[in-house]
Design a protein around this motif. Structure first.
Motif, short mmCIF file in Angstrom:
data_model
loop_
_atom_site.label_atom_id
_atom_site.label_comp_id
_atom_site.label_asym_id
_atom_site.label_seq_id
_atom_site.Cartn_x
_atom_site.Cartn_y
_atom_site.Cartn_z
N SER A 138 0.85 -1.19 0.00
CA SER A 138 0.00 0.00 0.00
C SER A 138 0.89 1.24 0.00
O SER A 138 2.04 1.19 0.44
CB SER A 138 -0.94 0.02 1.21
OG SER A 138 -0.20 0.17 2.41
N GLU A 155 -4.41 7.49 -0.54
CA GLU A 155 -3.99 6.15 -0.15
C GLU A 155 -4.57 5.12 -1.11
O GLU A 155 -5.69 5.27 -1.59
CB GLU A 155 -4.43 5.80 1.28
CG GLU A 155 -3.70 6.59 2.36
CD GLU A 155 -4.15 6.17 3.76
OE1 GLU A 155 -3.33 5.53 4.45
OE2 GLU A 155 -5.29 6.46 4.14
N SER A 156 -3.78 4.06 -1.36
CA SER A 156 -4.29 2.97 -2.20
C SER A 156 -3.46 1.72 -1.96
O SER A 156 -2.27 1.79 -1.62
CB SER A 156 -4.23 3.35 -3.68
OG SER A 156 -4.67 2.28 -4.49
N THR A 157 -4.12 0.58 -2.17
CA THR A 157 -3.42 -0.71 -2.16
C THR A 157 -3.21 -1.22 -3.57
O THR A 157 -2.75 -2.33 -3.78
CB THR A 157 -4.22 -1.76 -1.35
OG1 THR A 157 -5.51 -1.90 -1.94
CG2 THR A 157 -4.35 -1.34 0.11
N TYR A 162 -8.84 4.06 -4.70
CA TYR A 162 -7.99 4.87 -3.82
C TYR A 162 -8.89 5.78 -2.98
O TYR A 162 -10.04 6.06 -3.35
CB TYR A 162 -7.00 5.71 -4.62
CG TYR A 162 -7.62 6.75 -5.52
CD1 TYR A 162 -7.86 8.05 -5.06
CD2 TYR A 162 -7.95 6.45 -6.85
CE1 TYR A 162 -8.43 9.01 -5.89
CE2 TYR A 162 -8.51 7.40 -7.68
CZ TYR A 162 -8.75 8.68 -7.20
OH TYR A 162 -9.31 9.62 -8.01
#
Length: 648
Positions: A138, A155-157, A162
């Protein structure tokens, strides 16, 4: 109005780009660090430029820097800069959508070719940024644009969505927090442990050493405390201290004026970059502007690696684009025969693909390569003319490579021929260029003579050399495997053809004869036509022809090759290369002034069908083979034949 936290989906093209970058474009995952640092440098460039007309954007902070913070406890790597930063809309546009015109067409090209030369995408935050997902499960991005009151948290995985929201951030710029995958913070893979400070330091040195802004990282150390006078207190316990170090040198040597760079600086730069313990033989530093712009620093190493002529080619040329390392060992810049050159090229004009990892075939690269080749050859020509001792040191190490270029690269033959050196019969110590050989040629000599063999002693023992030696004719000596291939490829030099001493007519008539009473060869051959025919019949299947020789003085016999096809020496070379199917046309030449010729003549007249006549013919052929460095076809029979004739 404050933007609350939202969860959004990536644009479809962005999902495709992310997947391709993680799984296909990059072959080396460590490149993520270069990409993120290059983006940080671009952001600082932007605020620095805009502050020229709007100083308030600096917010009182003009000490530009990029900072790395590896954290073993949280398994994160943080990369921060105090560059321009991004607004909420810019984050959505650059990171969430990459909503640039032509994106779909760009992705289609990328799918087809695996790369694309759209330089406008290189360095844009929404492209190289995704390389972070090669090593992170992430990614968190916190940024604030210069002059803005609030920041943005993203934020994002990398799963297709996101989150984005406004947040507080005290200073301008961008901070990226990578939550690393297990394999990238594990001690089992130290080379890919991106929390390990030494690994990070090495990667900065490799890829981003010449980024113009300091790349900093803190290091913890234990040391003894000191007293008020600064002396170490030996009995005290060690205390932990933290120091911040700059990891990159920032100022590329190649961007400086070459007149201000000392030879020692060049030498140290070369040793450090190419891990060589010895200073280079020569340095070539060029800055070119015009249709194509680039700076190059090239080195001629003092010694070739021990396996230089056995291993696959590596050019040794590193490529940079605007001081950022792009690739090592670029194969498209220099021809194979110049693969010994080490160095770098930095150009803002290179057409890179999206990963910055590979270069497309481009007209710029070809132009740069041609210019580099000209510069190297010009340097070698100058060295040959003005510093012969240094050139001969170079030739000892890399001469075979240039001769290989003459043989294998048709376009380079004319460029390389004046640089060739050969040992000759003129001197046992000094080498000679073709120009020096021609300058010493006596009036009337029409060809350049050469002889091939394993070494000087073997060549000088050749019976074909004796007459040339008596006439004072200089002969080039060919000892390397590639020599005769190169000479055959050249065919001539400055309207002088090359002539093997073991092939064809030696063309010595215009040079005078040391023996004015020597009978004419043609007349002797005519008088002894039946003898020559008989010998040829006895040696049927072994030689293509038997004839009276005009090249022998004291030896009874010699073996030469025909005017067409390969030579005897080349046959040996090809046999050593497991190419034994290639055979030279063998011609046995007899010396009509030797007493053995008279013996053969008497035997033929008195007992043409006798065993002795056949034995003499076989013995002559075996003798000729030995003098050429070839083994008799049946050594045992040859030895028995010698013993038999000795016993008579």
């Amino acid at each position: 109005m404050t933007q609350e936290k939202q969860t959004r989906e990536f644009q479809a093209e962005t999902k495709q780009l992310l997947e391709m970058m993680v799984h296909s474009i990059y072959t080396n995952r460590e490149i993520f660090l270069r990409e993120l640092i290059s983006n940080a440098s671009d952001a600082i460039d932007k605020v620095r430029f805009q502050s020229l007309t709007n100083p308030d954007l600096l917010e009182g902070n003009s000490d530009f820097e990029i900072y790395l913070l590896p954290d073993e406890k949280t398994n994160t790597l943080t990369i921060s800069d105090n560059g321009m930063g991004m607004t909420y809309d810019e984050v959505v546009e650059n990171i969430g959508t990459i909503a640039k015109s032509g994106t779909k067409a760009f992705l289609e090209k990328l799918k087809e070719a695996g790369s694309v030369g759209d330089t406008e995408l290189i360095g844009q935050f929404g492209v190289g940024f995704y390389s972070a997902f090669m090593v992170a499960k992430s990614v968190t991005l916190i940024t604030r644009a210069a002059g803005q009151a609030s920041g943005v948290r993203w934020e994002s995985t990398g799963d297709g969505t996101y989150s984005i929201e406004e947040c507080e951030k005290d200073s301008r710029g961008t901070t990226i927090i990578l939550h690393l995958n297990e394999e990238h913070h594990s001690s089992e893979h130290p080379a890919e442990n991106f929390i390990e400070r030494r690994t990070l330091s090495d990667l900065i040195k490799k890829y981003s050493d010449y980024i113009r802004y300091p790349i900093k990282m803190s290091f913890s150390e234990k040391e003894k405390p000191r007293d008020a006078e600064g002396k170490i207190i030996e009995d005290a316990e060690e205390i932990e201290t933290t120091t911040v170090r700059t990891l990159n040198s920032m100022t590329p040597l190649w961007t400086r004026n070459k007149n201000e760079i000392s030879r020692e600086e060049y030498d140290n730069f070369y040793k450090g970059m190419f891990q060589d313990w010895e200073a280079p033989l020569e340095v070539i530093h060029s800055k070119v502007e015009g249709m194509v712009e680039y700076t190059s620093v090239l080195f001629l190493p003092a010694h070739a690696p021990f396996d230089f002529y056995q291993r696959e080619s590596t050019s040794g040329i590193r490529l940079y684009c605007k001081n950022v390392f792009i690739m090592d060992n670029c194969q498209d810049l220099l021809p194979e025969h110049l693969r010994f050159v080490r160095g770098l090229v930095d150009s803002p004009d290179l057409s890179l693909n999206i990963s910055r990892e590979l270069l497309q075939q481009s007209s710029q690269l070809k132009k740069i390569g041609k210019n580099l080749e000209k510069s190297i050859l010009k340097t070698l020509e100058s060295m040959l003319e003005k510093d012969r001792a240094k050139y001969e040191l170079f030739w000892k190490e890399y001469g075979k490579a240039l001769k290989s270029g003459v043989y294998s690269d048709f376009s380079s033959r004319e460029k390389l021929q004046a640089l060739l050196l050969f040992p000759t019969s003129h001197s046992t110590e000094n080498l000679a260029s073709l120009d020096e050989y021609i300058a010493r040629m006596p009036e009337g000599q029409k060809v350049i003579y050469y002889a091939a063999g394993k070494d000087r002693a073997a060549v000088e023992r050749l019976p074909q050399m004796e007459l040339l030696r008596d006439k004072g004719v200089e002969v080039l000596y060919l000892f390397d495997r590639v020599d005769e291939f190169a000479i055959d490829a050249l065919r001539e030099y400055k309207e002088k053809t090359f002539q093997s001493v073991s092939r064809g007519d030696l063309n010595l008539d215009d040079l005078g004869s040391p023996d004015a009473e020597k009978p004419a060869t043609e007349e002797i051959a005519k008088e002894n036509e039946s003898l020559i025919k008989a010998i040829q019949e006895k040696l049927s299947g072994k030689v293509a022809e038997v004839r009276v020789s005009s090249r022998l003085k004291s030896s009874a016999v010699c073996l030469v090759s025909g005017d067409s096809g390969i030579s005897l020496s080349m046959e040996q070379i090809l046999a050593e290369m497991n190419q034994g199917m290639f055979k030279a046309s063998r011609i046995l030449e007899l010396n009509p002034t030797h007493e053995l010729f008279g013996t053969l003549k008497n035997l033929h007249e008195t007992a043409p069908d006798s065993e002795s006549f056949k034995d003499y013919c076989d013995l002559l052929y075996g003798q000729a083979l030995l003098m050429e460095g070839l083994a008799p076809e049946d050594p045992v029979s040859f030895a028995n034949l010698v013993a038999k004739l000795m016993a008579k």
